[in-house]
Design a protein around this motif. Structure first.
Motif, PDB file in Angstrom:
ATOM      1  N   SER A  94       0.842  -1.256  -0.103  1.00  0.00           N
ATOM      2  CA  SER A  94       0.006   0.062  -0.114  1.00  0.00           C
ATOM      3  C   SER A  94       0.897   1.281  -0.021  1.00  0.00           C
ATOM      4  O   SER A  94       0.488   2.256  -0.709  1.00  0.00           O
ATOM      5  N   ALA A  95       1.968   1.111   0.760  1.00  0.00           N
ATOM      6  CA  ALA A  95       2.761   2.300   0.823  1.00  0.00           C
ATOM      7  C   ALA A  95       3.328   2.541  -0.366  1.00  0.00           C
ATOM      8  O   ALA A  95       3.456   3.906  -0.991  1.00  0.00           O
ATOM      9  N   LEU A  96       3.724   1.627  -0.982  1.00  0.00           N
ATOM     10  CA  LEU A  96       4.779   1.756  -2.181  1.00  0.00           C
ATOM     11  C   LEU A  96       3.895   2.247  -3.298  1.00  0.00           C
ATOM     12  O   LEU A  96       3.957   3.083  -4.393  1.00  0.00           O
ATOM     13  N   THR A  97       2.617   1.632  -3.356  1.00  0.00           N
ATOM     14  CA  THR A  97       1.494   1.933  -4.272  1.00  0.00           C
ATOM     15  C   THR A  97       1.110   3.448  -4.328  1.00  0.00           C
ATOM     16  O   THR A  97       1.131   4.178  -5.219  1.00  0.00           O
ATOM     17  N   SER A  98       1.181   4.010  -3.077  1.00  0.00           N
ATOM     18  CA  SER A  98       0.587   5.404  -2.979  1.00  0.00           C
ATOM     19  C   SER A  98       1.890   6.215  -3.327  1.00  0.00           C
ATOM     20  O   SER A  98       1.889   7.182  -3.847  1.00  0.00           O
ATOM     21  N   TRP A  99       3.039   5.911  -2.828  1.00  0.00           N
ATOM     22  CA  TRP A  99       4.418   6.596  -3.014  1.00  0.00           C
ATOM     23  C   TRP A  99       4.635   6.853  -4.448  1.00  0.00           C
ATOM     24  O   TRP A  99       5.074   7.830  -4.895  1.00  0.00           O
ATOM     25  N   ARG A 100       4.694   5.384  -5.239  1.00  0.00           N
ATOM     26  CA  ARG A 100       4.941   5.798  -6.547  1.00  0.00           C
ATOM     27  C   ARG A 100       4.112   6.396  -7.362  1.00  0.00           C
ATOM     28  O   ARG A 100       4.497   7.195  -8.285  1.00  0.00           O
ATOM     29  N   ALA A 101       2.868   6.412  -7.265  1.00  0.00           N
ATOM     30  CA  ALA A 101       1.833   7.234  -7.967  1.00  0.00           C
ATOM     31  C   ALA A 101       2.010   8.516  -7.506  1.00  0.00           C
ATOM     32  O   ALA A 101       2.157   9.472  -8.446  1.00  0.00           O
ATOM     33  N   CYS A 102       2.325   8.868  -6.314  1.00  0.00           N
ATOM     34  CA  CYS A 102       2.714  10.374  -6.043  1.00  0.00           C
ATOM     35  C   CYS A 102       3.716  10.981  -6.697  1.00  0.00           C
ATOM     36  O   CYS A 102       3.920  12.055  -7.395  1.00  0.00           O
ATOM     37  N   ARG A 103       4.979  10.251  -6.640  1.00  0.00           N
ATOM     38  CA  ARG A 103       6.097  10.691  -7.077  1.00  0.00           C
ATOM     39  C   ARG A 103       6.008  10.765  -8.695  1.00  0.00           C
ATOM     40  O   ARG A 103       6.679  11.519  -9.475  1.00  0.00           O
ATOM     41  N   ALA A 104       5.272   9.815  -9.346  1.00  0.00           N
ATOM     42  CA  ALA A 104       5.057   9.704 -10.936  1.00  0.00           C
ATOM     43  C   ALA A 104       4.498  11.300 -11.157  1.00  0.00           C
ATOM     44  O   ALA A 104       4.735  11.482 -12.434  1.00  0.00           O
ATOM     45  N   VAL A 105       3.824  12.026 -10.570  1.00  0.00           N
ATOM     46  CA  VAL A 105       3.147  13.198 -10.888  1.00  0.00           C
ATOM     47  C   VAL A 105       3.705  14.352 -10.110  1.00  0.00           C
ATOM     48  O   VAL A 105       2.953  15.405 -10.274  1.00  0.00           O
ATOM     49  N   ALA A 106       4.942  14.093  -9.541  1.00  0.00           N
ATOM     50  CA  ALA A 106       5.656  15.124  -8.889  1.00  0.00           C
ATOM     51  C   ALA A 106       4.818  15.814  -7.829  1.00  0.00           C
ATOM     52  O   ALA A 106       4.742  17.040  -7.226  1.00  0.00           O
ATOM     53  N   GLY A 107       4.099  14.881  -7.146  1.00  0.00           N
ATOM     54  CA  GLY A 107       2.992  15.233  -6.042  1.00  0.00           C
ATOM     55  C   GLY A 107       4.113  15.378  -4.414  1.00  0.00           C
ATOM     56  O   GLY A 107       5.187  14.882  -4.584  1.00  0.00           O
ATOM     57  N   ALA A 108       3.109  15.930  -3.433  1.00  0.00           N
ATOM     58  CA  ALA A 108       3.861  15.768  -2.151  1.00  0.00           C
ATOM     59  C   ALA A 108       3.285  14.712  -1.540  1.00  0.00           C
ATOM     60  O   ALA A 108       2.073  14.310  -1.553  1.00  0.00           O
ATOM     61  N   PHE A 109       4.049  13.938  -0.928  1.00  0.00           N
ATOM     62  CA  PHE A 109       3.889  12.820  -0.161  1.00  0.00           C
ATOM     63  C   PHE A 109       3.952  12.747   1.681  1.00  0.00           C
ATOM     64  O   PHE A 109       4.815  13.311   1.988  1.00  0.00           O
ATOM     65  N   ARG A 110       2.734  12.693   2.049  1.00  0.00           N
ATOM     66  CA  ARG A 110       2.578  12.964   3.724  1.00  0.00           C
ATOM     67  C   ARG A 110       2.735  11.571   4.314  1.00  0.00           C
ATOM     68  O   ARG A 110       1.912  10.619   4.002  1.00  0.00           O
ATOM     69  N   LEU A 111       3.141  11.595   5.516  1.00  0.00           N
ATOM     70  CA  LEU A 111       2.907  10.552   6.459  1.00  0.00           C
ATOM     71  C   LEU A 111       2.246  10.754   7.849  1.00  0.00           C
ATOM     72  O   LEU A 111       2.515  11.908   8.278  1.00  0.00           O
ATOM     73  N   ARG A 112       1.192  10.132   7.962  1.00  0.00           N
ATOM     74  CA  ARG A 112       0.526  10.362   9.067  1.00  0.00           C
ATOM     75  C   ARG A 112       0.649   9.137  10.026  1.00  0.00           C
ATOM     76  O   ARG A 112       0.302   7.914   9.412  1.00  0.00           O
ATOM     77  N   ILE A 113       0.868   9.047  11.088  1.00  0.00           N
ATOM     78  CA  ILE A 113       0.433   8.075  12.367  1.00  0.00           C
ATOM     79  C   ILE A 113      -0.670   8.342  12.893  1.00  0.00           C
ATOM     80  O   ILE A 113      -1.093   8.970  13.659  1.00  0.00           O
ATOM     81  N   GLU A 114      -1.720   7.099  12.593  1.00  0.00           N
ATOM     82  CA  GLU A 114      -3.022   7.312  13.154  1.00  0.00           C
ATOM     83  C   GLU A 114      -2.985   6.547  14.417  1.00  0.00           C
ATOM     84  O   GLU A 114      -3.421   5.223  14.528  1.00  0.00           O
ATOM     85  N   ASP A 115      -2.576   7.168  15.763  1.00  0.00           N
ATOM     86  CA  ASP A 115      -2.456   6.677  16.954  1.00  0.00           C
ATOM     87  C   ASP A 115      -3.542   7.000  17.859  1.00  0.00           C
ATOM     88  O   ASP A 115      -3.255   7.285  19.075  1.00  0.00           O
ATOM     89  N   ILE A 116      -4.856   6.963  17.609  1.00  0.00           N
ATOM     90  CA  ILE A 116      -6.066   7.528  18.112  1.00  0.00           C
ATOM     91  C   ILE A 116      -6.250   6.312  19.099  1.00  0.00           C
ATOM     92  O   ILE A 116      -6.888   6.503  20.249  1.00  0.00           O
ATOM     93  N   ASP A 117      -5.922   5.003  18.814  1.00  0.00           N
ATOM     94  CA  ASP A 117      -6.047   3.896  19.618  1.00  0.00           C
ATOM     95  C   ASP A 117      -5.030   3.909  20.948  1.00  0.00           C
ATOM     96  O   ASP A 117      -3.846   3.519  20.727  1.00  0.00           O
ATOM     97  N   ARG A 118      -5.705   4.418  22.102  1.00  0.00           N
ATOM     98  CA  ARG A 118      -4.725   4.751  22.985  1.00  0.00           C
ATOM     99  C   ARG A 118      -4.031   3.564  23.756  1.00  0.00           C
ATOM    100  O   ARG A 118      -3.168   3.713  24.621  1.00  0.00           O
ATOM    101  N   ILE A 119      -4.883   2.536  23.724  1.00  0.00           N
ATOM    102  CA  ILE A 119      -4.293   1.078  24.224  1.00  0.00           C
ATOM    103  C   ILE A 119      -3.384   0.389  23.546  1.00  0.00           C
ATOM    104  O   ILE A 119      -2.293  -0.158  23.840  1.00  0.00           O
ATOM    105  N   ARG A 120      -3.541   0.258  22.183  1.00  0.00           N
ATOM    106  CA  ARG A 120      -2.639  -0.745  21.423  1.00  0.00           C
ATOM    107  C   ARG A 120      -1.673   0.022  20.768  1.00  0.00           C
ATOM    108  O   ARG A 120      -0.619  -0.621  20.238  1.00  0.00           O
TER     109      ARG A 120
END
Length: 280
Positions: A23-49
């Protein structure tokens, strides 16, 4: 005009595996192919896990794969103010209600759905004075979206799908958010729920194209509804196929799928892994 913006948004509840890499590579490659900006988000709302060591593992694994990203890493655990503002906007519009039913009571109510219908939950809105009194007395509750009223106000909804979807769909996809029922948007034990957090974060990060697995295709309806209700921009979506193992099952943390860390430790190189993934 600003250029395209893509993102990868893992949850640090364990180490990444092949499915995450795909998934990460699919998104990153598509982004770089169109000279886009690639953001990294950490979805850490699960306070326990969610754990700091797993977040560090995400960074290590993505760097090992050769991925880079633009701008600072966004962490959902730092975003309470933004989520609260969105909840207050929906509450002020009369679209949220306190639901005091337990998980067991919700499950029982869903089993009583008419035969042949997908089991979803529609709650009963209590008079505001009664709900406020019960909450003040310390009763646990969840904030649920009154999805039928919300859908009525939003009008016809859809989204542009540029990938596969679960059944090969592309093009404009009409959605019926009512099919999700009255989803939980916040609860004391989890804070804000995924659906609300993801649309607020995508908007704040300027995401224009969401690339993710087709297991999240069905979630797009309720997310498009929230985008309209909150006046947020509408991204384009690309849902990719799910990577499966030799047993035909999708890779998943809960099934103890082999991690990228384990692959690295037994000598697999990024080049070898990327070749094996057979990216689209």
């Amino acid at each position: 005009m600003p250029g395209p913006v893509y993102r990868f948004a893992p949850s640090p509840t364990g180490r990444l595996h092949r499915g995450h890499a795909f998934s990460a590579l699919t998104s990153w490659r598509a982004c770089r192919a169109v000279a886009g900006a690639f953001r990294l988000r950490i979805e850490d709302i699960d306070r326990i896990r969610c754990r700091p060591e797993f977040e560090a593992g995400v960074i290590e694994d993505l760097s090992w794969l050769g991925l880079d990203w633009d701008g600072p890493v966004l962490r959902q655990s730092d975003r309470e103010v933004a989520y609260t503002a969105a909840l207050e906007q929906l509450a002020g519009a009369g679209l949220l209600y306190r639901c005091f039913r337990t998980r067991r009571e919700v499950a029982e109510a869903m089993t009583r759905a008419p035969h042949g219908d997908e089991p979803v939950f529609f709650g009963l809105r209590l008079p505001e004075a009664e709900a406020a009194e019960r909450a003040a007395a310390g009763e646990a509750f969840a904030w649920r979206l009154d999805v039928r009223e919300a859908a009525r106000r939003a009008g016809p909804l859809g989204f542009l799908e540029t990938g596969f979807g679960p059944g090969g769909q592309t093009g404009w996809q009409a959605v019926l958010p009512e099919s999700a029922g009255d989803v939980v948007l916040a609860r004391k034990d989890i804070g804000v729920a995924y659906h609300l957090a993801v649309v607020v974060d995508d908007a704040d990060q300027g995401v224009t194209t969401v690339v993710r697995g087709c297991d999240l295709f069905a979630a797009t309806g309720i997310q498009r509804l929230l985008q309209v209700l909150l006046g947020l921009p509408e991204p384009v979506y690309r849902h990719h196929r799910l990577l499966v193992g030799p047993d035909g099952k999708r890779y998943a943390k809960r099934d103890l799928a082999e991690t990228l860390q384990a692959l690295r430790e037994r000598g697999v190189t990024p080049t070898q892994l990327i070749s094996e993934l057979d990216l689209d």
